[in-house]
Design a protein around this motif. Sequence first.
Motif, PDB file in Angstrom:
ATOM      1  N   VAL A 182       1.258  -1.169   0.281  1.00 49.22           N
ATOM      2  CA  VAL A 182       0.666   0.157  -0.228  1.00 49.22           C
ATOM      3  C   VAL A 182       1.403   1.429   0.146  1.00 49.22           C
ATOM      4  O   VAL A 182       1.714   1.148   1.184  1.00 49.22           O
ATOM      5  N   THR A 183       0.721   1.966  -1.046  1.00 52.31           N
ATOM      6  CA  THR A 183       1.315   3.773  -0.937  1.00 52.31           C
ATOM      7  C   THR A 183       1.242   4.687   0.015  1.00 52.31           C
ATOM      8  O   THR A 183       1.715   5.125   0.461  1.00 52.31           O
ATOM      9  N   LEU A 184      -0.277   4.592   0.833  1.00 50.46           N
ATOM     10  CA  LEU A 184       0.010   5.560   1.593  1.00 50.46           C
ATOM     11  C   LEU A 184       0.353   6.608   0.984  1.00 50.46           C
ATOM     12  O   LEU A 184       0.073   7.888   2.163  1.00 50.46           O
ATOM     13  N   LEU A 185      -0.429   7.378  -0.217  1.00 46.97           N
ATOM     14  CA  LEU A 185      -0.324   8.674  -0.372  1.00 46.97           C
ATOM     15  C   LEU A 185      -1.606   8.862  -1.788  1.00 46.97           C
ATOM     16  O   LEU A 185      -1.726  10.406  -1.728  1.00 46.97           O
ATOM     17  N   THR A 186      -2.100   7.687  -1.732  1.00 47.66           N
ATOM     18  CA  THR A 186      -3.450   7.839  -2.263  1.00 47.66           C
ATOM     19  C   THR A 186      -4.469   6.990  -2.053  1.00 47.66           C
ATOM     20  O   THR A 186      -4.475   6.031  -1.531  1.00 47.66           O
ATOM     21  N   ASN A 187      -5.963   7.071  -2.265  1.00 47.74           N
ATOM     22  CA  ASN A 187      -6.795   6.349  -1.708  1.00 47.74           C
ATOM     23  C   ASN A 187      -6.478   5.201  -2.974  1.00 47.74           C
ATOM     24  O   ASN A 187      -6.810   4.895  -3.620  1.00 47.74           O
ATOM     25  N   GLU A 188      -6.768   3.671  -1.956  1.00 47.74           N
ATOM     26  CA  GLU A 188      -7.222   2.930  -2.365  1.00 47.74           C
ATOM     27  C   GLU A 188      -7.664   1.314  -1.912  1.00 47.74           C
ATOM     28  O   GLU A 188      -7.928   1.764  -0.948  1.00 47.74           O
ATOM     29  N   SER A 189      -8.125   0.526  -2.489  1.00 46.24           N
ATOM     30  CA  SER A 189      -8.773  -0.271  -1.545  1.00 46.24           C
ATOM     31  C   SER A 189      -7.675  -1.338  -1.901  1.00 46.24           C
ATOM     32  O   SER A 189      -6.602  -1.922  -1.373  1.00 46.24           O
ATOM     33  N   THR A 190      -8.150  -1.563   0.048  1.00 45.50           N
ATOM     34  CA  THR A 190      -7.291  -2.568   0.604  1.00 45.50           C
ATOM     35  C   THR A 190      -7.623  -3.614   1.501  1.00 45.50           C
ATOM     36  O   THR A 190      -8.683  -3.882   1.390  1.00 45.50           O
ATOM     37  N   ILE A 191      -6.803  -4.706   2.058  1.00 48.32           N
ATOM     38  CA  ILE A 191      -7.242  -6.125   2.636  1.00 48.32           C
ATOM     39  C   ILE A 191      -5.932  -6.301   3.896  1.00 48.32           C
ATOM     40  O   ILE A 191      -5.066  -5.681   3.663  1.00 48.32           O
ATOM     41  N   THR A 192      -6.644  -6.034   5.470  1.00 52.09           N
ATOM     42  CA  THR A 192      -5.185  -6.015   6.099  1.00 52.09           C
ATOM     43  C   THR A 192      -5.794  -7.168   6.982  1.00 52.09           C
ATOM     44  O   THR A 192      -7.762  -7.143   7.617  1.00 52.09           O
ATOM     45  N   CYS A 193      -4.934  -8.525   7.107  1.00 50.71           N
ATOM     46  CA  CYS A 193      -5.378  -9.552   7.736  1.00 50.71           C
ATOM     47  C   CYS A 193      -4.576 -10.481   8.293  1.00 50.71           C
ATOM     48  O   CYS A 193      -3.564 -10.595   7.567  1.00 50.71           O
ATOM     49  N   HIS A 194      -5.027 -11.687   8.598  1.00 53.26           N
ATOM     50  CA  HIS A 194      -4.317 -12.370   9.415  1.00 53.26           C
ATOM     51  C   HIS A 194      -3.761 -13.828   8.436  1.00 53.26           C
ATOM     52  O   HIS A 194      -3.727 -13.742   7.275  1.00 53.26           O
ATOM     53  N   PRO A 195      -2.627 -13.397   7.930  1.00 49.30           N
ATOM     54  CA  PRO A 195      -1.707 -14.084   6.875  1.00 49.30           C
ATOM     55  C   PRO A 195      -1.780 -15.848   6.432  1.00 49.30           C
ATOM     56  O   PRO A 195      -1.954 -15.830   5.350  1.00 49.30           O
ATOM     57  N   ALA A 196      -3.013 -16.092   7.172  1.00 47.65           N
ATOM     58  CA  ALA A 196      -2.853 -17.824   6.846  1.00 47.65           C
ATOM     59  C   ALA A 196      -4.136 -17.636   5.671  1.00 47.65           C
ATOM     60  O   ALA A 196      -4.477 -18.273   5.003  1.00 47.65           O
ATOM     61  N   ILE A 197      -4.365 -16.859   5.463  1.00 46.74           N
ATOM     62  CA  ILE A 197      -6.381 -16.412   4.755  1.00 46.74           C
ATOM     63  C   ILE A 197      -5.744 -15.369   3.885  1.00 46.74           C
ATOM     64  O   ILE A 197      -7.032 -15.475   3.001  1.00 46.74           O
ATOM     65  N   GLN A 198      -5.399 -14.942   3.760  1.00 45.73           N
ATOM     66  CA  GLN A 198      -4.917 -13.443   2.977  1.00 45.73           C
ATOM     67  C   GLN A 198      -4.244 -14.168   1.089  1.00 45.73           C
ATOM     68  O   GLN A 198      -5.481 -13.646   0.526  1.00 45.73           O
ATOM     69  N   GLN A 199      -3.990 -14.849   0.933  1.00 41.61           N
ATOM     70  CA  GLN A 199      -3.855 -15.104  -0.590  1.00 41.61           C
ATOM     71  C   GLN A 199      -4.703 -16.603  -1.054  1.00 41.61           C
ATOM     72  O   GLN A 199      -5.246 -16.029  -2.254  1.00 41.61           O
ATOM     73  N   GLU A 200      -6.072 -17.196   0.318  1.00 45.48           N
ATOM     74  CA  GLU A 200      -6.784 -17.097  -0.102  1.00 45.48           C
ATOM     75  C   GLU A 200      -7.593 -16.930  -0.650  1.00 45.48           C
ATOM     76  O   GLU A 200      -8.774 -16.677  -1.804  1.00 45.48           O
ATOM     77  N   ILE A 201      -8.166 -15.268   0.180  1.00 46.17           N
ATOM     78  CA  ILE A 201      -9.137 -14.056   0.136  1.00 46.17           C
ATOM     79  C   ILE A 201      -8.780 -13.059  -1.915  1.00 46.17           C
ATOM     80  O   ILE A 201      -9.549 -13.390  -2.557  1.00 46.17           O
ATOM     81  N   ILE A 202      -6.973 -12.802  -1.863  1.00 47.10           N
ATOM     82  CA  ILE A 202      -6.763 -12.613  -2.861  1.00 47.10           C
ATOM     83  C   ILE A 202      -6.759 -13.294  -4.071  1.00 47.10           C
ATOM     84  O   ILE A 202      -7.646 -12.691  -4.969  1.00 47.10           O
ATOM     85  N   HIS A 203      -6.795 -14.324  -4.425  1.00 41.24           N
ATOM     86  CA  HIS A 203      -6.246 -15.506  -5.446  1.00 41.24           C
ATOM     87  C   HIS A 203      -8.072 -16.057  -5.651  1.00 41.24           C
ATOM     88  O   HIS A 203      -8.643 -16.192  -7.043  1.00 41.24           O
ATOM     89  N   ASP A 204      -8.989 -16.282  -4.825  1.00 39.65           N
ATOM     90  CA  ASP A 204     -10.477 -17.007  -4.998  1.00 39.65           C
ATOM     91  C   ASP A 204     -11.394 -15.807  -5.109  1.00 39.65           C
ATOM     92  O   ASP A 204     -12.067 -16.058  -5.276  1.00 39.65           O
ATOM     93  N   TYR A 205     -11.156 -14.472  -4.150  1.00 37.77           N
ATOM     94  CA  TYR A 205     -12.014 -13.610  -3.923  1.00 37.77           C
ATOM     95  C   TYR A 205     -11.346 -12.607  -5.347  1.00 37.77           C
ATOM     96  O   TYR A 205     -12.081 -12.186  -6.236  1.00 37.77           O
ATOM     97  N   LEU A 206     -10.335 -11.746  -4.030  1.00 34.67           N
ATOM     98  CA  LEU A 206     -10.494 -10.242  -4.492  1.00 34.67           C
ATOM     99  C   LEU A 206      -9.961 -10.531  -6.327  1.00 34.67           C
ATOM    100  O   LEU A 206     -10.328  -9.379  -7.401  1.00 34.67           O
ATOM    101  N   GLN A 207      -8.887 -10.984  -6.822  1.00 30.40           N
ATOM    102  CA  GLN A 207      -8.930 -10.983  -7.641  1.00 30.40           C
ATOM    103  C   GLN A 207      -9.435 -11.840  -8.810  1.00 30.40           C
ATOM    104  O   GLN A 207      -9.932 -11.043 -10.019  1.00 30.40           O
ATOM    105  N   LYS A 208     -10.248 -12.657  -9.215  1.00 27.66           N
ATOM    106  CA  LYS A 208     -11.209 -13.124  -8.927  1.00 27.66           C
ATOM    107  C   LYS A 208     -12.706 -11.867 -10.065  1.00 27.66           C
ATOM    108  O   LYS A 208     -13.317 -12.190 -10.981  1.00 27.66           O
ATOM    109  N   GLY A 209     -12.662 -11.370  -8.245  1.00 24.94           N
ATOM    110  CA  GLY A 209     -14.062 -10.512  -8.605  1.00 24.94           C
ATOM    111  C   GLY A 209     -13.523  -8.350  -9.269  1.00 24.94           C
ATOM    112  O   GLY A 209     -14.515  -8.006  -9.258  1.00 24.94           O
ATOM    113  N   LYS A 210     -12.551  -9.351  -9.079  1.00 26.63           N
ATOM    114  CA  LYS A 210     -12.039  -6.927  -9.566  1.00 26.63           C
ATOM    115  C   LYS A 210     -12.229  -6.328 -10.515  1.00 26.63           C
ATOM    116  O   LYS A 210     -12.416  -7.110 -11.486  1.00 26.63           O
ATOM    117  N   LYS A 211     -12.550  -5.757 -10.569  1.00 20.03           N
ATOM    118  CA  LYS A 211     -13.190  -4.478 -12.030  1.00 20.03           C
ATOM    119  C   LYS A 211     -11.680  -4.435 -12.584  1.00 20.03           C
ATOM    120  O   LYS A 211     -10.848  -3.818 -12.089  1.00 20.03           O
TER     121      LYS A 211
END
Length: 269
Positions: free
Chosen positions: A240-269
Motif C-alpha cells: 500500500v502506498t499511503l499517498l492516494t486512496n486505495e482499496s486494501t486488505i489487512t488480515c491474518h496471513p494464513a487467509i490472505q492469499q486465499e482471499i486475494i486469489h480466490d475472491y478479490l482477483q476473480k471479482g476485481k473490475k
Amino acid sequence: MDKNLRDDIFQHAKEWILKAGETIRTKINDPLIIDTKSNPKDLVTTMDKETEYFLATNIKKTYPHHLLFSEEGYGDDVTSLDGVVWIVDPIDGTMNFVQQKRNFAISIGIFQEGIGEIGFVYDVMADILYSAKRNEGAYKNNVKLPPLKPELVLDEAMLGFNHHWLCENSVMDERTMQQLVKKIRGSRTYGSAALKLAYVAEGIIDGYLTMNLAPWDIAGGIILAKEVGAVTTNLDGAPVTLLTNESTITCHPAIQQEIIHDYLQKGKK
C-alpha cells in the motif's frame, strides 16, 4: 528511527490524542455545524476541524521539520513519505459521531522514510487507546495484545467490511463478495476503518477490507495490525502506498492469499 526519538514522539502523540479525546467527550452534546464534502454521506463537522487544528498546532510547534498529511486542511502538501510524516484522521467515523455519538476514533500513523514507526487508534467514547511502536508490539490501553493465533482457515474467519461490497459497485463484482460471505464464519460492519483495524490487531476480527479509502483512514491501524502479525496489501497483493486512496486488505496471513486469489482477483473490475 532512533529509539529515543521514537519514544519522545510516542509520548507527545499519546498526550495529544488523549487530550483531544477528552475535549470531544466534553463537547459531545454541544450543537454541531455539519457540512458535506464529496457527497451527502461524506460528513465533516466543526469538531473534526477543531481536533485536527489542535493536533496540527502541537505537531508543528514541537516537530517543525515533520510533515502532516491530514484530512481537514491543516496539513502539508505531502507527495512522498520521505522524512517523518504524521498521517492523521481527527475523527474517523464522522457519521457515527454525528448519529450515534460513539463508534468513532482518532487515528494517527507516524512514518519515517515510509516505514510505520508509531500507530494510535483512540476509541474516544470508550476511552480505549490502541497504540504501537515498531517492533515493540501493540497495546490496548496498557495491556499488550498477543500475537495472532498461528493457524486460521477461511471458513472460521470473521471479516470486517461495509455493505457496499455486496451491492453493485465500481471496485468488485458483488457476486464474488457474496460468495466470500457464504464462505466465512461471519462479517461485521462498524462504520470506522480505524476501529476495524484495531479490532484486527486485537484479534476479534480476522481481517478488514477497505474500498477506496484515504491514507488517514488506515495509517494508524495498519501499524497496530502489523505488530501482532497481520499483513496489509492492496487487492492485488502489492504494498500500500499511503499517498492516494486505495482499496486494501489487512488480515491474518494464513487467509490472505486465499482471499486475494480466490475472491478479490476473480471479482476485481
